[in-house]
Write a protein that holds these residues in place. Structure first.
Motif, PDB file in Angstrom:
ATOM      1  N   LEU A  89       0.833  -1.198   0.000  1.00  0.00           N
ATOM      2  CA  LEU A  89       0.000   0.000   0.000  1.00  0.00           C
ATOM      3  C   LEU A  89       0.869   1.249   0.000  1.00  0.00           C
ATOM      4  CD1 LEU A  89      -2.458  -1.168   2.814  1.00  0.00           C
ATOM      5  CD2 LEU A  89      -2.759  -1.406   0.339  1.00  0.00           C
ATOM      6  N   ALA A  90       0.437   2.261  -0.744  1.00  0.00           N
ATOM      7  CA  ALA A  90       1.169   3.525  -0.799  1.00  0.00           C
ATOM      8  C   ALA A  90       0.183   4.674  -0.766  1.00  0.00           C
ATOM      9  CB  ALA A  90       2.037   3.586  -2.051  1.00  0.00           C
ATOM     10  N   CYS A 110      -4.804   5.831  -1.712  1.00  0.00           N
ATOM     11  CA  CYS A 110      -4.006   4.687  -1.282  1.00  0.00           C
ATOM     12  C   CYS A 110      -4.028   3.692  -2.429  1.00  0.00           C
ATOM     13  CB  CYS A 110      -4.589   4.076  -0.024  1.00  0.00           C
ATOM     14  SG  CYS A 110      -3.832   2.510   0.462  1.00  0.00           S
ATOM     15  N   GLY A 148       0.194   0.971   4.828  1.00  0.00           N
ATOM     16  CA  GLY A 148       1.045   1.859   4.067  1.00  0.00           C
ATOM     17  C   GLY A 148       1.996   2.600   4.992  1.00  0.00           C
TER      18      GLY A 148
END
Length: 126
Positions: free
Chosen positions: A4-5, A22, A117
């Motif tokens: 996740l980012a 996300c 994330g």
């Protein structure tokens, strides 16, 4: 597994808006229960809201109800958090979290999520 980012954080004046994103890796994003949490300095990680994978039910913390919206675009493997009417107390690092399948009543607990994330900073000036 999923990675996740988060993105979209920044500085905004009180009353303003921000949209966080996300983005998830992997082809099974659509089967994950997704959530947003936030953590301010010196405080515990706090549930903001979550969205199921099957019926796309959405849940919000009382502190953000009516101001924040969570939605997901499974075609883009992306979860969103639209934040309106931001207040200084909304300032925190915002994290997205994921867990495959259904979580049920534990959806507001950080312990229910196995993937996180790195977080994105939201600062709200008064």
């Amino acid at each position: 597994q999923v990675q996740l980012a988060e993105s979209g954080g920044g500085l905004v004046q009180a009353g303003g808006s921000l949209r966080l994103s996300c983005t998830a890796s992997g082809r099974t994003f659509r089967t994950y229960h997704m959530a947003w949490f936030r953590q301010a300095p010196g405080k515990e990680r706090e549930f903001v809201g979550s969205i199921t994978w099957r019926d796309i039910s959405v849940y919000y913390a009382d502190s953000v109800k009516g101001r924040f919206s969570i939605f997901r675009d499974n075609a883009k493997n992306t979860l969103y958090l639209q934040m309106n009417n931001l207040k200084p107390e909304d300032a925190a690092v915002y994290f997205c979290a994921a867990e495959p399948g259904a979580i049920g009543s534990g959806h507001s607990s950080p312990q229910s999520y196995g993937y996180w994330g790195q977080g994105t900073q939201v600062t709200v000036s008064s």
